[in-house]
Scaffold this active site. Structure first.
Site, PDB file in Angstrom:
ATOM      1  CE1 TYR A  90       1.076   4.042  11.813  1.00 54.70           C
ATOM      2  CE2 TYR A  90       2.639   2.222  12.135  1.00 54.70           C
ATOM      3  CZ  TYR A  90       2.140   3.154  11.300  1.00 54.70           C
ATOM      4  OH  TYR A  90       2.261   3.348   9.897  1.00 54.70           O
TER       5      TYR A  90
ATOM      6  CG  PHE B 136       0.370  -2.791   9.380  1.00 58.64           C
ATOM      7  CD1 PHE B 136       0.562  -1.315  10.201  1.00 58.64           C
ATOM      8  CD2 PHE B 136       1.516  -3.378   9.172  1.00 58.64           C
ATOM      9  CE1 PHE B 136       1.846  -0.843  10.447  1.00 58.64           C
ATOM     10  CE2 PHE B 136       2.876  -3.013   9.365  1.00 58.64           C
ATOM     11  CZ  PHE B 136       2.940  -1.702  10.258  1.00 58.64           C
TER      12      PHE B 136
ATOM     13  CG  ASP C 149     -10.321   3.180  15.901  1.00 58.94           C
ATOM     14  OD1 ASP C 149      -9.940   2.079  15.747  1.00 58.94           O
ATOM     15  OD2 ASP C 149     -10.422   4.039  14.774  1.00 58.94           O
TER      16      ASP C 149
ATOM     17  CG  ASN D 221      -9.815   0.268   5.778  1.00 56.53           C
ATOM     18  OD1 ASN D 221     -11.080  -0.074   5.117  1.00 56.53           O
ATOM     19  ND2 ASN D 221      -9.365   1.298   5.558  1.00 56.53           N
TER      20      ASN D 221
ATOM     21  CG  ASN E 278      -6.089  -1.141   6.226  1.00 56.96           C
ATOM     22  OD1 ASN E 278      -6.610  -0.893   7.219  1.00 56.96           O
ATOM     23  ND2 ASN E 278      -5.659  -0.560   5.287  1.00 56.96           N
TER      24      ASN E 278
ATOM     25  CG  HIS F 281      -6.757   3.333  13.408  1.00 54.63           C
ATOM     26  ND1 HIS F 281      -8.081   3.217  13.461  1.00 54.63           N
ATOM     27  CD2 HIS F 281      -6.368   2.827  12.049  1.00 54.63           C
ATOM     28  CE1 HIS F 281      -8.776   2.700  12.332  1.00 54.63           C
ATOM     29  NE2 HIS F 281      -7.713   2.546  11.644  1.00 54.63           N
TER      30      HIS F 281
END
Length: 191
Positions: free
Chosen positions: A20, A70, A97, A118, A72, A25
């Site tokens: 990632y 993560f 972002d 989220n 969320n 993101h």
């Protein structure tokens, strides 16, 4: 300018893991990593399920953080850090972002909704809405591409040409927020 002289908590939102690292993101992680470089600090694991780097930035004590939960679930680690360092929510800055801004546009604000993000939804659920935000524009997905697919893709080759400049400017905006206050930083960075 705030009379508060305790530490500020600057949180980059993103997802942990190399897969990632260069995603749209994860621009929040990119910005706090640059800020850590600027102050010569290294990220270390913290019991809050976050990586933290501490130092002085823009004349203030600062805790830079990357939640390792993560996107969320960012609210849990950020709340734990806020409580551990005894930082009021008004001295928490989230760097994230933003789909509703063109690529490389910046906006600074305090409070507001989550706009479907989220990570912000999780932070707001845990902290309430009254933290500062440095919103980093990534633009909208092309055509019928799903938002989740877009934000979890790396920046395009065209975007990467300006990415270092964009991350550097966002880091400058965080420093301006800490040194000059929200209103002056908005005057310089909200275009």
């Amino acid at each position: 300018m705030s009379e508060y002289d305790g530490p500020w908590l600057v949180v980059g939102l993103g997802n942990p893991g190399k897969e990632y690292a260069r995603n749209r993101h994860n621009i929040g992680f990119m910005v706090v990593e640059l800020l850590a470089q600027r102050i010569g600090a290294r990220f270390k694991a913290h019991k809050s399920r976050a990586q933290v780097a501490e130092g002085r930035l823009a004349g203030r004590r600062v805790v830079l953080a990357e939640p390792m939960s993560f996107m969320n679930l960012s609210g849990g680690p950020v709340t734990a850090l806020r409580d551990f360092y005894k930082v009021p929510t008004s001295a928490v800055v989230a760097v994230h972002d933003e789909l509703d801004l063109d690529y490389a546009a910046l906006r600074l604000k305090t409070g507001g909704g989550d706009n479907g993000h989220n990570g912000l939804k999780s932070l707001t659920k845990s902290l309430g809405p009254d933290y500062h935000r440095v919103r980093c524009g990534i633009g909208r997905p092309p055509g019928r591409m799903e938002v989740a697919d877009f934000v979890l893709k790396d920046f395009s080759s065209t975007e990467r040409k300006d990415l270092d400049w964009f991350v550097d400017r966002a880091a400058d905006a965080v420093e301006a927020l800490l040194s000059d206050g929200l209103e002056r930083a908005q005057q310089n960075y909200n275009s």
